[in-house]
Design a protein around this motif. Sequence first.
Motif, PDB file in Angstrom:
ATOM      1  N   TYR A 192       3.755   2.713   5.868  1.00 50.79           N
ATOM      2  CA  TYR A 192       2.591   1.862   5.584  1.00 50.79           C
ATOM      3  C   TYR A 192       1.746   2.379   4.428  1.00 50.79           C
ATOM      4  O   TYR A 192       0.631   1.947   4.228  1.00 50.79           O
ATOM      5  CB  TYR A 192       1.720   1.727   6.839  1.00 50.79           C
ATOM      6  N   GLN A 193       2.294   3.347   3.713  1.00 47.13           N
ATOM      7  CA  GLN A 193       1.500   3.918   2.621  1.00 47.13           C
ATOM      8  C   GLN A 193       1.811   3.269   1.283  1.00 47.13           C
ATOM      9  O   GLN A 193       2.933   2.872   1.020  1.00 47.13           O
ATOM     10  CB  GLN A 193       1.742   5.429   2.528  1.00 47.13           C
ATOM     11  N   THR A 194       0.795   3.156   0.466  1.00 48.09           N
ATOM     12  CA  THR A 194       0.983   2.628  -0.883  1.00 48.09           C
ATOM     13  C   THR A 194       0.133   3.455  -1.834  1.00 48.09           C
ATOM     14  O   THR A 194      -0.888   4.024  -1.438  1.00 48.09           O
ATOM     15  CB  THR A 194       0.587   1.142  -0.952  1.00 48.09           C
ATOM     16  N   GLU A 195       0.575   3.517  -3.078  1.00 51.26           N
ATOM     17  CA  GLU A 195      -0.159   4.331  -4.034  1.00 51.26           C
ATOM     18  C   GLU A 195      -0.841   3.434  -5.056  1.00 51.26           C
ATOM     19  O   GLU A 195      -0.189   2.584  -5.666  1.00 51.26           O
ATOM     20  CB  GLU A 195       0.808   5.280  -4.734  1.00 51.26           C
ATOM     21  N   VAL A 196      -2.149   3.552  -5.174  1.00 51.59           N
ATOM     22  CA  VAL A 196      -2.891   2.765  -6.159  1.00 51.59           C
ATOM     23  C   VAL A 196      -3.707   3.735  -7.003  1.00 51.59           C
ATOM     24  O   VAL A 196      -4.484   4.524  -6.467  1.00 51.59           O
ATOM     25  CB  VAL A 196      -3.832   1.754  -5.469  1.00 51.59           C
ATOM     26  N   ASP A 197      -3.500   3.683  -8.313  1.00 51.83           N
ATOM     27  CA  ASP A 197      -4.203   4.579  -9.241  1.00 51.83           C
ATOM     28  C   ASP A 197      -4.113   6.037  -8.793  1.00 51.83           C
ATOM     29  O   ASP A 197      -5.117   6.759  -8.789  1.00 51.83           O
ATOM     30  CB  ASP A 197      -5.683   4.165  -9.375  1.00 51.83           C
ATOM     31  N   GLY A 198      -2.933   6.445  -8.383  1.00 53.00           N
ATOM     32  CA  GLY A 198      -2.717   7.849  -8.041  1.00 53.00           C
ATOM     33  C   GLY A 198      -3.246   8.255  -6.678  1.00 53.00           C
ATOM     34  O   GLY A 198      -3.140   9.412  -6.294  1.00 53.00           O
ATOM     35  N   LYS A 199      -3.830   7.325  -5.948  1.00 52.07           N
ATOM     36  CA  LYS A 199      -4.366   7.659  -4.628  1.00 52.07           C
ATOM     37  C   LYS A 199      -3.531   6.978  -3.556  1.00 52.07           C
ATOM     38  O   LYS A 199      -3.104   5.844  -3.731  1.00 52.07           O
ATOM     39  CB  LYS A 199      -5.816   7.158  -4.531  1.00 52.07           C
ATOM     40  N   THR A 200      -3.286   7.682  -2.449  1.00 54.72           N
ATOM     41  CA  THR A 200      -2.468   7.095  -1.396  1.00 54.72           C
ATOM     42  C   THR A 200      -3.343   6.415  -0.351  1.00 54.72           C
ATOM     43  O   THR A 200      -4.313   7.010   0.125  1.00 54.72           O
ATOM     44  CB  THR A 200      -1.614   8.179  -0.724  1.00 54.72           C
ATOM     45  N   TYR A 201      -3.007   5.173  -0.069  1.00 57.94           N
ATOM     46  CA  TYR A 201      -3.733   4.431   0.959  1.00 57.94           C
ATOM     47  C   TYR A 201      -2.779   4.058   2.085  1.00 57.94           C
ATOM     48  O   TYR A 201      -1.594   3.817   1.841  1.00 57.94           O
ATOM     49  CB  TYR A 201      -4.304   3.138   0.373  1.00 57.94           C
ATOM     50  N   THR A 202      -3.292   3.997   3.313  1.00 55.05           N
ATOM     51  CA  THR A 202      -2.483   3.542   4.433  1.00 55.05           C
ATOM     52  C   THR A 202      -2.986   2.167   4.861  1.00 55.05           C
ATOM     53  O   THR A 202      -4.177   2.019   5.147  1.00 55.05           O
ATOM     54  CB  THR A 202      -2.567   4.524   5.604  1.00 55.05           C
ATOM     55  N   CYS A 203      -2.090   1.214   4.868  1.00 52.20           N
ATOM     56  CA  CYS A 203      -2.526  -0.170   5.071  1.00 52.20           C
ATOM     57  C   CYS A 203      -2.138  -0.746   6.422  1.00 52.20           C
ATOM     58  O   CYS A 203      -2.285  -1.948   6.652  1.00 52.20           O
ATOM     59  CB  CYS A 203      -1.975  -1.047   3.963  1.00 52.20           C
ATOM     60  N   GLY A 204      -1.594   0.059   7.311  1.00 54.54           N
ATOM     61  CA  GLY A 204      -1.224  -0.485   8.608  1.00 54.54           C
ATOM     62  C   GLY A 204      -1.141   0.609   9.644  1.00 54.54           C
ATOM     63  O   GLY A 204      -1.083   1.799   9.310  1.00 54.54           O
ATOM     64  N   VAL A 205      -1.160   0.208  10.905  1.00 58.05           N
ATOM     65  CA  VAL A 205      -1.049   1.181  11.992  1.00 58.05           C
ATOM     66  C   VAL A 205       0.242   0.904  12.765  1.00 58.05           C
ATOM     67  O   VAL A 205       0.392  -0.165  13.351  1.00 58.05           O
ATOM     68  CB  VAL A 205      -2.255   1.070  12.949  1.00 58.05           C
ATOM     69  N   PRO A 206       1.196   1.852  12.760  1.00 56.36           N
ATOM     70  CA  PRO A 206       2.472   1.635  13.444  1.00 56.36           C
ATOM     71  C   PRO A 206       2.271   1.477  14.945  1.00 56.36           C
ATOM     72  O   PRO A 206       1.469   2.200  15.543  1.00 56.36           O
ATOM     73  CB  PRO A 206       3.264   2.921  13.161  1.00 56.36           C
TER      74      PRO A 206
END
Lengths: 439, 487
Positions: free
Chosen positions: B147-161
Motif C-alpha cells: 500500500y505504499q507509494t512514493e511522491v516527491d521522494g517521500k513514502t506514503y501509505t494509502c491503505g490498511v491491509p
Amino acid sequence: MKSNREKIREFLGNASAPVKLSFLIMGSGHFRYGARGKGLIYLLIEISMIVYLIRRGISDIIGFFTLGTVHADAWAGVEGDNSVVMMLMGIFAWIVVFAFVFLYQQNVRSAYDLQKRVEQGLPVPTLKDDLASLLDRKFYMLVLALPVIGVCIFNVLPIIFMILIAFTNYGGTIVPPELVDWVGFDNFKKLVVLTKFAPTFGKILSWNLLWAVLSTTLNYFAGIGLALLLNKECVRGKAFWRAFPVLAYAIPGFITLLAFKFMFSYGGPINQMIISHGGTAIGFLDLDAKWSARIIGLLVNCWISVPSIMLLATGHLSNRDKSLYEAARIDGAGKFAQFWKLTMPFMIFATTPVLLGQFIGNFNNFGIFYFLRGGLYMDGYFLASDTDLLINWLYNLSIDNNYYCIGAAISLIIFLITSAISLVVYVKSPSYREEDTFQ
Amino acid sequence: MRKKLVAACLLACMVFTTTACGSGSDSKAASKSGSDGTGSALFTGELEENVTIQVLENDTAISEGYFQELIDAFNEEYKDKGIQAVDANMDQYLDLANDGPYGYGPDVLYQANDVIMKYAEGKHILPLPVEDLDCYDQIPESAWQAYQTEVDGKTYTCGVPVNVQAPMLYYRKDLLPDDWESTWDKDSDGVPDMTENWSSMYEYSVARHSEDSSKYGYMKSLNDMYFASGFLFSYGGYIFGDNNTDASDIGFAAGEAEKGANVLSQLASAMNEDCIDDTITTNAYSKLADGTYFATISTPDVYSTFLAELEKEYVSEGLSEDDAAAKAKENLVMTSLPQLPESGDLTDGSTEMIDSKSMGGVNGYAISSYTKAPNACLEFVKFATSYEMTKLRAETLGVAPAREDAAEEVGGVSKEIYQNLDNGNIILMPSITEVSQIWTPGQTFFIDLAKDVYRPESEKKYTSLESMKAGLEDMCNQINEAITTLQ
C-alpha cells in the motif's frame, strides 16, 4: 464569387440603417419593420450568447486550446483542470458559436428581406404567422429540429471528441488528474514508424478483409437460402420452422458465443463425444488451431447473423413481381436461371445498403473472437493472435494499456478503410446507379 | 390537429431533456464546493460530528452478514458523536478517479491492493497516518509495502491491509489410499506425503490414473497465470524488480524459473487435455466432489463452494443432510501448497525440498480524498481493523487476516497463510498499473506449455530446460513490449 461580391455591394447600397444596425444589435431591423416578436427573439439570442460567452463560453474556448493549466492535487486540495471535460466543453462551445453565427447571418438576411417586402408594399409576417408556418409549410423544420439537436449532442459531439483524441497524448499515464496536451500527428507517426507494427498490421488486415467478405457472403446466402426454403409453398407450418432461427436471434450474442466456446473446449460435449468413441480430444480453439478456430468463428457468426438476414429476405421476397417468374417459366428458364436472373438482382438491389451494413459490422466484429478465443498472443504477431481482427488488436493495444489516443488513431484508420470500401461499393451498386429499376 | 399533437410532444421532450441537463450541472456545482481543502493534513484528530460515512465493502462480507455487524457495532460506539456508517450501496467496480471529483463515490472503500493503489497514483485516496493505528505492529512489512507509494521522494501509505488471499491446496481425505499411513507417509508425521511435496503428488497422480483411467490425482488448468506463476517464483522468478515497483525489470525468467515451468509441465502430463483451457477451473468443484479429481488448488474464498458441492454428492449417496455436512467438513481439506524438489524434477527421487511460493493479494481499507469527514473515516478504519473486528471477519468469512494476533487466534489455515506472507512465500500482486500487461502473455505461455505435453513427439517445443527458459524470456519480452511500445 463575383456574384457574391455584387450581392454584398447591392446589400450595402440598399440596406436601410436599421437593417445595418442588425449587425450590432440583432433584431433591430425586425423592430423597425414591425416584426417585433421575431426581433425580440433575435435580441434575446444575442443577449444570451453574450451572457454565455462571459459566463463560460470564452473560458471554454480557451480551455479547448490549452486543455488545462492547473494540475489537480486532491491531497493539497487543489481542484485543478480536467483536460477531458475541458475538451468536451470546448467542442460544445464551438458548436454553440457556429450555431450563433448561423443565426446571426439569418438575422441580417431576414431583416433585409423584411425591408424589401415593406418597400414592395407586401404584408409583414408576424411572429404568429411564422409560428403558424412552422406547423404547416415549414413543419419539416419543426419535426427535424429535435432529432438534429439530438444527433449533434449524442452523435456528432462524441465523434468529434473521438477524432480529436487521436491528436492528443490522452492515455497511458496521462489520464486525469494529469493534464492532456495536443500532439498533432504524433500518434499516427508512431503507428507508421514502429517496426513491429507493420507486419502484424498487414497480417491482421488481410485476415480481417477475408473474414469480412467470407462472413458477409456466407451469412447473406445462407439467410436468403433459408428464407427461400421457408417461403416454398410445399413447406408446412412455416411459422413453426421460422421460430427456430428467431430463437437463435433472440438470445444475446455473447451468451451464444460463450456457449459455443464451451461446446468446442477440451471438456465440452464435442470432445466428450470424440473421446467416448475412442478418439483423442481436439483443441478446436486452442493455441495451434489457426484455421479450425477461424472456420468455427465463421460458422458461429453465421448462426448469430443468419436469422436477421432471413427475416429481412422474407419481407423482400414477398414483394417480388410474380408475373416475371411466370414469363421466365414460359420462356423456358430453369430454377437456377430464375434465381440468378430474377431473384438475386432484385434482392441485391433491395439489400445493398443492408449488405454494406453487414460488411462493416463483420469487419468490426469484436465479440466473435474476443469471446471464442481471447487472451492469446501468437508468435509472429505483435500483441495479437492469428484470429484477431483489427478491432480486437485495437482493444489489446489501447484498452489494456489505456492508450486512448492510439486507440482513436487506429479507429480513424479503420474508419477510413471501411468508409472507402463502402463508398466505392455503394456508388457502384445498382441500388445507387439504377435507382428506379424496381420502382 | 395531428401536427399540433406531434409538435406538443416534441416540445415536451425538449423541455424534459433541458431540465435533465440542468439538474446535472446543479449537482456538479454543489459538489465542487464540498471538495475544497482536503489533504492528508486533515487528519487532525478532531472528529467531525453528525456525519454519515459511506462505506464500500466486499460483496461477500455484505451477503454473509459481517458488514452489518461491523457497522452496527461502529454506529453503537459512535452514537453520541453522531457519526454513522452506512453501506455505500455502490458497484464494486466503481471508478473513484472519475466519479470522486464530482462528489460521487464512497468515503471509505475496501478493495484489493492493486485496485486501491491505482487510485493512489492520481491521489484519489488519502495517505494515512498508519503508525497511529493499533494494527500497525501486527501486520507484516510486506503487506504494508503493498500500500505504499512514493511522491516527491517521500513514502506514503494509502491503505490498511485486512486480509490476505493466496492459493491453497484442496484435497479429499477420503480419496487417500486405504494404506496411506504405511505407504504414503515416509516421514511418519501423520500427514500424507502427496500433500506435503509435489513429487509425491505427481507420483500419486500417475498411480491413481493408471489404476483407473477415468480418475486423476492433482488437476488444475495451467492457463491461469495467477496460480501457475507461483511455480516460477519458487525457483527465483519474480514479477517486477525493486520490490515489484520497477516495470522495466520483468523477472518471470529470472533465477531458475525454468525449473518451475518444468514442474508444471510434469504435473500437466499426469492430467489430461482439459488442463490446456479453463475446463478444469470450471469443473473442479463437481469433479472433486464426485471423486474424479483428488486435489486441486484455488483461493480460500471458494472453500464454501467446494464444501457445498461435496455435501450435495454425499446426500446423493444417501446420507442425511447433517451427516453429509459433517462428513464433507471432515474430508475436504484446505492446506498450504506442497513443497517443491530443489532439483526442479518431480521424478528424480530427490528429497531436497524448498517452500512453494505463490502469487497473492491483500485486501484493505482506504479513504477517499473526496470525503468531507476524513477524521471520522479514519476512526471507522481504526475500528474495522481492530483485533475484534478482524477476528470476527476471519471467523465469519473464512478469510485469512493480515493481523498476526487475529491470525494466531483464528488458527488453522488463517495462521498458515499469515506465516507464508510473513516468510515471503506469498508474492503480493504489484500495485503499479503495468501489472495489467502480464496476464495475456503469461496465459499464452502457460497454455503453450500445457499444450506441448499433448503434442506429438516431433512437434514438441519445450523438450529441455533451455527451451523452457527461452519460452519464459519470450513471455517477458512480450510483456515488456506491451508496456513500453506505445509509451
